[in-house]
Design a protein around this motif. Sequence first.
Motif, PDB file in Angstrom:
ATOM      1  N   PRO A 120      36.374 -14.449  25.406  1.00 21.77           N
ATOM      2  CA  PRO A 120      35.129 -15.215  25.524  1.00 21.77           C
ATOM      3  C   PRO A 120      33.955 -14.445  26.127  1.00 21.77           C
ATOM      4  N   PRO A 121      34.157 -13.571  27.149  1.00 23.04           N
ATOM      5  CA  PRO A 121      32.990 -12.843  27.676  1.00 23.04           C
ATOM      6  C   PRO A 121      32.263 -11.999  26.638  1.00 23.04           C
ATOM      7  N   THR A 122      33.001 -11.515  25.606  1.00 21.93           N
ATOM      8  CA  THR A 122      32.343 -10.694  24.594  1.00 21.93           C
ATOM      9  C   THR A 122      31.389 -11.509  23.727  1.00 21.93           C
ATOM     10  N   LEU A 123      31.517 -12.836  23.744  1.00 21.52           N
ATOM     11  CA  LEU A 123      30.636 -13.695  22.953  1.00 21.52           C
ATOM     12  C   LEU A 123      29.398 -14.131  23.724  1.00 21.52           C
ATOM     13  N   ILE A 124      29.299 -13.765  24.990  1.00 24.79           N
ATOM     14  CA  ILE A 124      28.126 -14.158  25.768  1.00 24.79           C
ATOM     15  C   ILE A 124      26.831 -13.636  25.140  1.00 24.79           C
ATOM     16  N   PRO A 125      26.757 -12.365  24.647  1.00 26.97           N
ATOM     17  CA  PRO A 125      25.522 -11.943  23.960  1.00 26.97           C
ATOM     18  C   PRO A 125      25.185 -12.805  22.744  1.00 26.97           C
ATOM     19  N   VAL A 126      26.223 -13.244  22.024  1.00 22.54           N
ATOM     20  CA  VAL A 126      25.983 -14.113  20.871  1.00 22.54           C
ATOM     21  C   VAL A 126      25.428 -15.460  21.322  1.00 22.54           C
ATOM     22  N   PHE A 127      26.030 -16.042  22.359  1.00 17.27           N
ATOM     23  CA  PHE A 127      25.547 -17.324  22.865  1.00 17.27           C
ATOM     24  C   PHE A 127      24.159 -17.193  23.487  1.00 17.27           C
ATOM     25  N   LEU A 128      23.843 -16.021  24.053  1.00 14.68           N
ATOM     26  CA  LEU A 128      22.497 -15.801  24.582  1.00 14.68           C
ATOM     27  C   LEU A 128      21.463 -15.837  23.455  1.00 14.68           C
ATOM     28  N   VAL A 129      21.806 -15.244  22.308  1.00 18.21           N
ATOM     29  CA  VAL A 129      20.897 -15.262  21.163  1.00 18.21           C
ATOM     30  C   VAL A 129      20.747 -16.685  20.619  1.00 18.21           C
ATOM     31  N   LEU A 130      21.869 -17.425  20.560  1.00 15.76           N
ATOM     32  CA  LEU A 130      21.834 -18.769  19.976  1.00 15.76           C
ATOM     33  C   LEU A 130      21.180 -19.795  20.892  1.00 15.76           C
ATOM     34  N   PHE A 131      21.487 -19.726  22.199  1.00 11.46           N
ATOM     35  CA  PHE A 131      21.057 -20.780  23.117  1.00 11.46           C
ATOM     36  C   PHE A 131      20.060 -20.320  24.174  1.00 11.46           C
ATOM     37  N   GLY A 132      19.895 -19.008  24.319  1.00 14.42           N
ATOM     38  CA  GLY A 132      18.995 -18.505  25.344  1.00 14.42           C
ATOM     39  C   GLY A 132      19.635 -18.543  26.723  1.00 14.42           C
ATOM     40  N   ILE A 133      18.914 -18.012  27.709  1.00 17.64           N
ATOM     41  CA  ILE A 133      19.410 -17.999  29.082  1.00 17.64           C
ATOM     42  C   ILE A 133      19.332 -19.415  29.647  1.00 17.64           C
ATOM     43  N   SER A 210      29.835 -16.251  33.073  1.00 21.96           N
ATOM     44  CA  SER A 210      28.577 -16.556  32.392  1.00 21.96           C
ATOM     45  C   SER A 210      27.396 -16.516  33.349  1.00 21.96           C
ATOM     46  N   GLU A 211      27.620 -16.866  34.617  1.00 20.47           N
ATOM     47  CA  GLU A 211      26.526 -16.821  35.593  1.00 20.47           C
ATOM     48  C   GLU A 211      26.241 -15.407  36.073  1.00 20.47           C
ATOM     49  N   LEU A 212      27.166 -14.491  35.861  1.00 18.52           N
ATOM     50  CA  LEU A 212      26.909 -13.092  36.197  1.00 18.52           C
ATOM     51  C   LEU A 212      25.927 -12.452  35.230  1.00 18.52           C
ATOM     52  N   VAL A 213      25.824 -13.029  34.020  1.00 16.76           N
ATOM     53  CA  VAL A 213      25.036 -12.398  32.964  1.00 16.76           C
ATOM     54  C   VAL A 213      23.753 -13.153  32.681  1.00 16.76           C
ATOM     55  N   GLY A 214      23.871 -14.448  32.418  1.00 22.07           N
ATOM     56  CA  GLY A 214      22.707 -15.188  31.941  1.00 22.07           C
ATOM     57  C   GLY A 214      22.395 -16.404  32.768  1.00 22.07           C
ATOM     58  N   ALA A 215      22.044 -16.213  34.041  1.00 24.16           N
ATOM     59  CA  ALA A 215      21.739 -17.351  34.899  1.00 24.16           C
ATOM     60  C   ALA A 215      20.695 -16.951  35.927  1.00 24.16           C
ATOM     61  N   VAL A 216      19.988 -17.933  36.436  1.00 20.05           N
ATOM     62  CA  VAL A 216      19.021 -17.722  37.513  1.00 20.05           C
ATOM     63  C   VAL A 216      19.460 -18.450  38.772  1.00 20.05           C
ATOM     64  N   ASN A 217      20.619 -19.080  38.722  1.00 18.42           N
ATOM     65  CA  ASN A 217      21.205 -19.717  39.902  1.00 18.42           C
ATOM     66  C   ASN A 217      22.704 -19.860  39.659  1.00 18.42           C
ATOM     67  N   GLY A 218      23.395 -20.422  40.652  1.00 19.06           N
ATOM     68  CA  GLY A 218      24.825 -20.635  40.507  1.00 19.06           C
ATOM     69  C   GLY A 218      25.642 -19.697  41.390  1.00 19.06           C
ATOM     70  N   ILE A 219      26.926 -19.997  41.491  1.00 17.58           N
ATOM     71  CA  ILE A 219      27.812 -19.221  42.352  1.00 17.58           C
ATOM     72  C   ILE A 219      27.946 -17.783  41.851  1.00 17.58           C
ATOM     73  N   GLY A 220      28.136 -17.606  40.554  1.00 16.29           N
ATOM     74  CA  GLY A 220      28.260 -16.268  39.998  1.00 16.29           C
ATOM     75  C   GLY A 220      27.003 -15.441  40.216  1.00 16.29           C
ATOM     76  N   TYR A 221      25.851 -16.066  40.045  1.00 14.06           N
ATOM     77  CA  TYR A 221      24.581 -15.369  40.263  1.00 14.06           C
ATOM     78  C   TYR A 221      24.461 -14.905  41.710  1.00 14.06           C
ATOM     79  N   GLU A 222      24.751 -15.796  42.664  1.00 16.36           N
ATOM     80  CA  GLU A 222      24.655 -15.446  44.078  1.00 16.36           C
ATOM     81  C   GLU A 222      25.698 -14.409  44.465  1.00 16.36           C
TER      82      GLU A 222
END
Length: 278
Positions: A120-133, A210-222
Amino acid sequence: MSVRSRTVHRTLRHLLRNWALFVALVVLWELVTRIAEDTFFPPPTVILGTGARLWLSGPAGQLFLTDTVFEDIVPSLARVLGGWLIAAVIGIGVGVALGRSRTGMDYVGPLFAFARAIPPPTLIPVFLVLFGIGTSMQLATIVFAAVWPILLNTVDGVRSIDRLQHETARSLRTPRHYWIGMVVLPAALPKIFAGLRLSLSIAVILMVVSELVGAVNGIGYELLFAQRQFDFPVMWAWIVLLGALGYGLNSLLLAVERRALRWQPARNTQQAQQLEGA
């Protein structure tokens, strides 16, 4: 001693044994880190103090919760539970349909095997293109990863229904919606719950990724922000919080599972055997 008293006694003994082991490991961790004095591995007391400052030093009007709780922890929990619930609805619905079909899995089985093999992590770029950050991308990532254990366990559970139940329902001319709701789903519940437990753990993991890559908040971001700032006590505080949240969510789901499956003879027999051996 009554059965109820024996059950309570055994539960308390089990909890005390588990917590005693946990406390012993924490004390050992504290001693080792104090002796080593390694910057990368702060003692548990420092981590707990950092967590209290991060999350429990707010005003009394907010129940002493800080803004970080509402800006990072609550959104992450919403993503986990939202993605997991969407995956549960899709997985159980599609799983029941495929489990009831004689040839459904013959057609979609290879496709499912191919999709499950994609990390699933390899699809994050695809989901970023489809849904945005944002939340949509994170929910898509969580749902894609969490749906497979639920779906496949549901199919397996539906197909494992006893033949006698089929024949009894057919002889009684049971309507289809009653048959699915009163026979199929209850019989498949043990395997469905097994898939739900596994998918909940996966949802927590993919929330962080997902929050490590495409997020502006959240536990992964922090967590990533603290790591980049070399603030290791804060980083470890977020890691410990993730473990506590995963443990708490899993415990809640186990409690729901025990209550939902109390009617099963096999489960009751197993509990009785455990009491006799206690």
